[in-house]
Design a protein around this motif. Structure first.
Motif, PDB file in Angstrom:
ATOM      1  N   ASP A  37      -4.577  -3.000 -12.007  1.00 38.04           N
ATOM      2  CA  ASP A  37      -6.010  -2.565 -12.757  1.00 38.04           C
ATOM      3  C   ASP A  37      -5.593  -1.620 -12.916  1.00 38.04           C
ATOM      4  N   MET A  38      -6.036  -0.786 -13.580  1.00 39.68           N
ATOM      5  CA  MET A  38      -5.475   0.840 -14.819  1.00 39.68           C
ATOM      6  C   MET A  38      -6.599   1.331 -14.711  1.00 39.68           C
ATOM      7  N   LYS A  39      -7.303   0.724 -14.480  1.00 41.52           N
ATOM      8  CA  LYS A  39      -9.074   0.939 -14.180  1.00 41.52           C
ATOM      9  C   LYS A  39     -10.085   1.839 -15.790  1.00 41.52           C
ATOM     10  N   GLU A  40      -9.159   1.384 -16.464  1.00 41.00           N
ATOM     11  CA  GLU A  40      -9.696   1.767 -18.542  1.00 41.00           C
ATOM     12  C   GLU A  40      -8.886   1.126 -18.887  1.00 41.00           C
ATOM     13  N   SER A  41      -9.461   1.315 -19.967  1.00 39.15           N
ATOM     14  CA  SER A  41      -8.137   1.004 -20.814  1.00 39.15           C
ATOM     15  C   SER A  41      -7.287   1.716 -21.902  1.00 39.15           C
ATOM     16  N   GLN A  73      -2.852  10.206 -10.992  1.00 35.22           N
ATOM     17  CA  GLN A  73      -3.996   9.500 -11.767  1.00 35.22           C
ATOM     18  C   GLN A  73      -3.756   8.087 -11.367  1.00 35.22           C
ATOM     19  N   MET A  74      -2.145   7.964 -11.123  1.00 33.21           N
ATOM     20  CA  MET A  74      -1.693   6.623 -11.097  1.00 33.21           C
ATOM     21  C   MET A  74      -1.891   6.206  -9.761  1.00 33.21           C
ATOM     22  N   LYS A  75      -2.537   7.006  -8.636  1.00 34.23           N
ATOM     23  CA  LYS A  75      -2.768   6.405  -6.967  1.00 34.23           C
ATOM     24  C   LYS A  75      -4.369   5.913  -7.263  1.00 34.23           C
ATOM     25  N   GLY A  76      -4.886   6.639  -7.920  1.00 38.63           N
ATOM     26  CA  GLY A  76      -6.136   5.641  -8.192  1.00 38.63           C
ATOM     27  C   GLY A  76      -6.660   4.297  -8.761  1.00 38.63           C
ATOM     28  N   TRP A  77      -5.843   3.757  -9.343  1.00 36.87           N
ATOM     29  CA  TRP A  77      -5.375   2.345  -9.548  1.00 36.87           C
ATOM     30  C   TRP A  77      -5.240   1.194  -8.755  1.00 36.87           C
ATOM     31  N   ALA A  78      -5.754   0.440  -9.256  1.00 39.89           N
ATOM     32  CA  ALA A  78      -5.295  -0.903  -7.920  1.00 39.89           C
ATOM     33  C   ALA A  78      -4.817  -1.525  -8.191  1.00 39.89           C
ATOM     34  N   TYR A  79      -3.672  -2.254  -7.130  1.00 41.48           N
ATOM     35  CA  TYR A  79      -2.275  -3.263  -7.662  1.00 41.48           C
ATOM     36  C   TYR A  79      -2.302  -3.755  -6.217  1.00 41.48           C
ATOM     37  N   SER A  80      -1.774  -5.213  -6.734  1.00 38.39           N
ATOM     38  CA  SER A  80      -1.946  -6.403  -6.035  1.00 38.39           C
ATOM     39  C   SER A  80      -0.687  -6.886  -6.343  1.00 38.39           C
ATOM     40  N   ALA A  81      -0.019  -7.962  -5.832  1.00 44.96           N
ATOM     41  CA  ALA A  81       1.266  -9.036  -5.870  1.00 44.96           C
ATOM     42  C   ALA A  81       1.096 -10.383  -5.455  1.00 44.96           C
ATOM     43  N   SER A  82       1.954 -11.331  -5.870  1.00 45.85           N
ATOM     44  CA  SER A  82       1.712 -12.716  -5.189  1.00 45.85           C
ATOM     45  C   SER A  82       1.999 -12.741  -4.204  1.00 45.85           C
ATOM     46  N   HIS A  83       2.902 -11.591  -4.191  1.00 44.75           N
ATOM     47  CA  HIS A  83       3.953 -11.679  -2.547  1.00 44.75           C
ATOM     48  C   HIS A  83       4.437 -10.551  -1.849  1.00 44.75           C
ATOM     49  N   GLY A  84       4.465 -10.142  -0.551  1.00 48.01           N
ATOM     50  CA  GLY A  84       3.942  -8.553  -0.381  1.00 48.01           C
ATOM     51  C   GLY A  84       3.296  -7.609  -0.604  1.00 48.01           C
ATOM     52  N   GLY A  85       1.299  -8.316  -1.273  1.00 46.61           N
ATOM     53  CA  GLY A  85       1.063  -7.496  -1.822  1.00 46.61           C
ATOM     54  C   GLY A  85       0.393  -6.209  -0.859  1.00 46.61           C
ATOM     55  N   HIS A  86       0.035  -6.030   0.620  1.00 51.07           N
ATOM     56  CA  HIS A  86      -0.245  -5.561   1.317  1.00 51.07           C
ATOM     57  C   HIS A  86       0.989  -3.816   1.168  1.00 51.07           C
ATOM     58  N   SER A  87       1.692  -4.099   0.322  1.00 47.28           N
ATOM     59  CA  SER A  87       2.632  -2.807   0.193  1.00 47.28           C
ATOM     60  C   SER A  87       2.461  -2.651  -1.261  1.00 47.28           C
ATOM     61  N   ALA A  88       1.725  -3.863  -2.046  1.00 49.90           N
ATOM     62  CA  ALA A  88       1.786  -3.372  -3.664  1.00 49.90           C
ATOM     63  C   ALA A  88       1.133  -1.781  -3.771  1.00 49.90           C
ATOM     64  N   LYS A  89       0.618  -0.751  -3.568  1.00 53.15           N
ATOM     65  CA  LYS A  89       0.423   0.355  -3.850  1.00 53.15           C
ATOM     66  C   LYS A  89       1.543   1.294  -3.561  1.00 53.15           C
ATOM     67  N   ARG A  90       2.585   1.529  -2.812  1.00 50.35           N
ATOM     68  CA  ARG A  90       3.401   2.222  -2.832  1.00 50.35           C
ATOM     69  C   ARG A  90       4.456   1.947  -3.433  1.00 50.35           C
ATOM     70  N   ALA A  91       4.133   1.423  -3.967  1.00 50.79           N
ATOM     71  CA  ALA A  91       5.145   1.100  -5.868  1.00 50.79           C
ATOM     72  C   ALA A  91       4.556   1.941  -6.637  1.00 50.79           C
TER      73      ALA A  91
END
Length: 598
Positions: free
Chosen positions: A297-301, A255-273
């Motif tokens: 962003d978990m895509k839903e509450s 489920q978490m792989k379908g979420w959106a990830y971003s970061a102020s620094h190193g955002g290109h690797s955010a989804k690897r978390a």
């Protein structure tokens, strides 16, 4: 020394003779000369090198650790732990030890206690002894489950188990109260039985070991945490099911792989978390500074209440400080719902349950030379509805009391939970006048009332009493069936002898059981009264026989076939299979009879 080694003159005898030399450099080099033997799997010199784990010079200790790590045996792992525990305040030795314990090739492979504190290492070692004496029977030496020919394994694998590694809440609850029903859609012949009769330290130790072995890596469990969960669940009667544990387990990685990830620094690797791989990571690509953010962003509450950040692969890259805020739209953010400081490779951030679609973690600390990294992130969700910012987590619901049993779907499968169960009936493949006793820690036995002695022990689930016996009260019906795994107590007939000759007259006089106490049996041997209280062995799969023989006029002999069972006693002297006691010793003595592993 190296010149002699190059000439082929520095053999193991030469190296062993120098392990106690006054010069630490000589001792250090002598260990190195023995290292090729360890690399080839020869542990014949391990004991000698292990003596140097307490050497006064840390470089000698470090060399001993580096050399013995090539052995794959648990003994080598023990010696590395011993070296670290003997040098708790030496960062150099601690670092070398952690690297050795974390080795994947040429080391112990399945063992990984590299991120534990000194107290955690002590707990790990105690837990390993518990696991090897009890849990190994069902979960196996490698934690993958003891194989059963043609049917899989006796119990679920512990390797990477989300119930064990992903959640201390779930792990502690399972050990305290047991687990029943299918796991990952599969039924197992041995279900996890309640272990709440054991102390908080015992549970903390065995969980710390299991969570840091078999390739697992997770924070140590402390006794205080076990105590708090024990108190919160004290009214629970039934074992947990996977469904009961849902809110204590992290949200599925798929489920978490379908979420959106971003970061102020190193955002290109955010989804690897959250890619399910500990060998990849999110990194800020720069040293930690206040204001760095990681947003999800978990895509839903969802009703979230805990976030776990695992940086084990880059163990020093944990956040030096953090704040967590939430949002419904990713624009308007709440005040921090959690603040704190990371102190180790795994940072667990707990807060009152809150409903949100987005959450943001802000790094508030600063450290030179180290990035902020997340190798894997876990998020926990509370079931049901909660307020937008709850002031307190709802208390765990109290299940409706019902007769103690293992399987909610089958009220005839009994397991002892809070008190000892006694079933007086004929058991399949057992004596006609059998008294079957199940104790709360999962150990059971069958006592032959006609011959007045224990005939076998068992561990795991207790008894299938079948529909002919309702809930197991009373007598009659078809033979009952033991559900657990039997083990030998080494009994080949009546085991006691008073005097030189075999007893002529053994009379069973009854048994006594007070609530929540172990059962005591009374019988006469040639007119001499014997009281035998039977308890679980202090550690491992076995029974403790506590004998009271007040009026013996001659020496007393207790016999056990030690080829079938391990045995030890508090008094007397062993001669092969026979324990000899004087009349004075026989007034009060204990014999432990343990399962023997091939």
């Amino acid at each position: 020394m190296w010149t002699l080694e190059g000439l082929g003159q520095a053999d193991s005898e030469f190296a062993l003779s120098l392990l106690k030399d006054k010069d630490h450099r000589v001792r250090q080099t002598a260990i190195r000369l023995l290292e090729p033997g360890f690399q080839s799997g020869d542990d014949s010199h391990l004991a000698k090198v292990a003596e140097l784990m307490a050497d006064k010079n840390p470089r000698v200790v470090a060399q001993a650790i580096n050399s013995v790590q090539y052995l794959r045996s648990p003994d080598a792992n023990d010696q590395i732990l011993a070296g670290m525990l003997a040098n708790e305040n030496n960062d150099f030795v601690q670092g070398v030890g952690r690297l050795a314990l974390n080795a994947k090739k040429g080391g112990r492979g399945s063992r990984n206690s590299s991120s534990l504190t000194a107290a955690g290492l002590r707990s790990f070692k105690k837990g390993r002894d518990i696991y090897n004496s009890l849990c190994i029977a069902c979960h196996g030496k490698d934690g993958k489950g003891t194989p059963i020919e043609g049917t899989g394994t006796m119990a679920p694998s512990l390797v990477g188990s989300p119930r064990l590694v992903g959640s201390h809440d779930a792990a502690i609850r399972i050990v305290l109260h047991g687990l029943t029903g299918p796991v990952n859609g599969k039924e197992y012949i041995q279900q996890m039985i309640p272990m709440k009769s054991n102390g908080d330290d015992w549970i903390a130790d065995v969980l710390t070991y299991s969570r840091n072995s078999f390739g697992n890596n997770a924070p140590e469990i402390k006794a205080g945490l076990v105590k708090s969960i024990r108190e919160a669940t004290k009214d629970r009667v039934n074992p947990y099911t996977i469904q009961d544990l849902a809110e204590f387990l992290p949200i599925d990685k798929r489920q978490m792989k379908g979420w959106a990830y971003s970061a102020s620094h190193g955002g290109h690797s955010a989804k690897r978390a959250a890619d399910g791989r500990l060998d990849s990571r999110f990194s800020t690509d720069g040293q930690q500074r206040p204001g760095m953010t990681f947003t999800v962003d978990m895509k839903e509450s969802r009703n979230i209440y805990r976030i776990v950040l695992d940086s084990t692969g880059s163990a020093r890259d944990y956040p030096r400080g953090y704040e967590v805020a939430v949002s419904a739209d990713g624009k308007q953010w709440s005040a921090p719902v959690a603040k704190g400081r990371g102190t180790s490779a795994v940072t667990s951030i707990a807060f009152d349950a809150v409903s949100a679609r987005y959450f943001r973690i802000k790094q508030t600390g600063s450290v030179d030379g180290l990035h902020w990294s997340i190798h894997e992130m876990s998020v926990f969700e509370k079931g049901g509805k909660v307020q937008n910012v709850a002031k307190a987590q709802p208390k765990e619901s109290k299940p409706k009391p019902r007769p103690a049993n293992l399987d909610p779907k089958n009220p005839y499968h009994l397991v002892a939970t809070d008190e000892t169960l006694v079933i007086r009936s004929y058991v399949a493949d057992g004596p006609a006048r059998g008294i079957s006793v199940g104790m709360p820690n999962g150990i059971s036995y069958c006592f032959d009332a006609e011959k007045a002695h224990v005939v076998c022990g068992g561990f795991g689930a207790f008894m299938d009493v079948g529909p002919d016996r309702g809930t197991g009260r009373g007598r009659g019906g078809r033979p009952n069936r033991t559900l657990g795994t039997r083990f030998s107590v080494g009994a080949d007939g009546f085991p006691l002898r008073i005097g030189a000759k075999a007893p002529k007259d053994v009379q069973f006089r009854g048994y006594r059981r007070a609530k929540k106490e172990d059962v005591s049996f009374r019988y006469d041997v040639d007119g001499v009264s014997v009281q035998q209280k039977i308890s679980p062995a202090k550690a491992g799969v076995g029974l403790a026989y506590q004998f009271t023989i007040e009026d013996a006029k001659s020496d007393v002999t207790f016999t056990v076939d030690r080829a079938k069972a391990n045995a030890k006693s508090t008094k007397g002297k062993w001669n092969g299979n026979e324990l000899k006691l004087t009349p004075a010793e026989a007034k009060s003595f204990t014999v432990e009879v343990m399962q023997k592993y091939n």
